[in-house]
Design an enzyme around this catalytic site. Sequence first.
Site, PDB file in Angstrom:
ATOM      1  N   HIS A 270     -16.931   3.239  21.820  1.00 54.10           N
ATOM      2  CA  HIS A 270     -17.500   1.901  21.979  1.00 54.10           C
ATOM      3  C   HIS A 270     -17.197   1.117  20.695  1.00 54.10           C
ATOM      4  CE1 HIS A 270     -20.351   2.771  25.437  1.00 54.10           C
ATOM      5  NE2 HIS A 270     -19.825   1.589  25.721  1.00 54.10           N
TER       6      HIS A 270
ATOM      7  N   CYS B 216     -18.763   1.791  31.494  1.00 47.67           N
ATOM      8  CA  CYS B 216     -18.215   2.628  30.421  1.00 47.67           C
ATOM      9  C   CYS B 216     -18.518   4.109  30.658  1.00 47.67           C
ATOM     10  CB  CYS B 216     -18.781   2.199  29.067  1.00 47.67           C
ATOM     11  SG  CYS B 216     -18.176   0.604  28.498  1.00 47.67           S
TER      12      CYS B 216
ATOM     13  N   GLU C 140     -18.535   8.543  21.580  1.00 50.33           N
ATOM     14  CA  GLU C 140     -19.338   9.108  22.670  1.00 50.33           C
ATOM     15  C   GLU C 140     -18.900  10.539  22.961  1.00 50.33           C
ATOM     16  OE1 GLU C 140     -21.844   7.455  23.595  1.00 50.33           O
ATOM     17  OE2 GLU C 140     -21.362   5.344  23.251  1.00 50.33           O
TER      18      GLU C 140
END
Length: 156
Positions: free
Chosen positions: A123, A104, A42
Site C-alpha cells: 500500500h 486491494c 501487507e
Amino acid sequence: MQLPVLYQKAKEQVFKIWTTLQPLLTVHVGLASSAKAIIILEQRGKNKGYQEMDACGFHPEGGCCMLDGPEKIESTINMKTLWKNISVEGIDIIFSRDAGRYICDYTYYASLYYGNGRAAFIHVPPLSKLVTADLLGKALQTIILEMLKQCGEERE
C-alpha cells in the site's frame, strides 16, 4: 497492469496474470489514501468480509473471494523481514497483516490463491509535496529488489 476497482474484473485479471504470464512473483501496489508518507507491506490476504460495494455497486456473494479457499493466505515473501531490513529516506515503511477488505485485499487474496503464495502487496500513499513520484519509485524499486532476493534464496 492497472486493475479496475471492480471485484470480479480484478479477480479475472489476476487469474489471467498467473495463467498466461506465469510469473515468479506478482507484486500488487494499491493506494492507501489515508497514509501520508507511509508505505505498508501487507503479509496476508483474507478470504471473507467483502461487504463494501465496488465501483459498479457489486460485492462478492457471501462477501467471499474464493468459495473453496482457506480463510487467509500468507505471502511467501517475509514482509516482516523486509520491513526490518529496508529503509528509504523520506518515507516510513510499516508491516501489516490486514490489507483492508476491499479491492486491494480481495485482489491480494486472489493472487496469493492462484500463485500459491507467490504474491506481494504494497500500500502506498498518494503523491504529494512530501511523497514525490521519484521518491515513491525509488522506494518501490528498493522493496521489490529485496523481494526478488528472497525469491532467489527460496529457489537455491
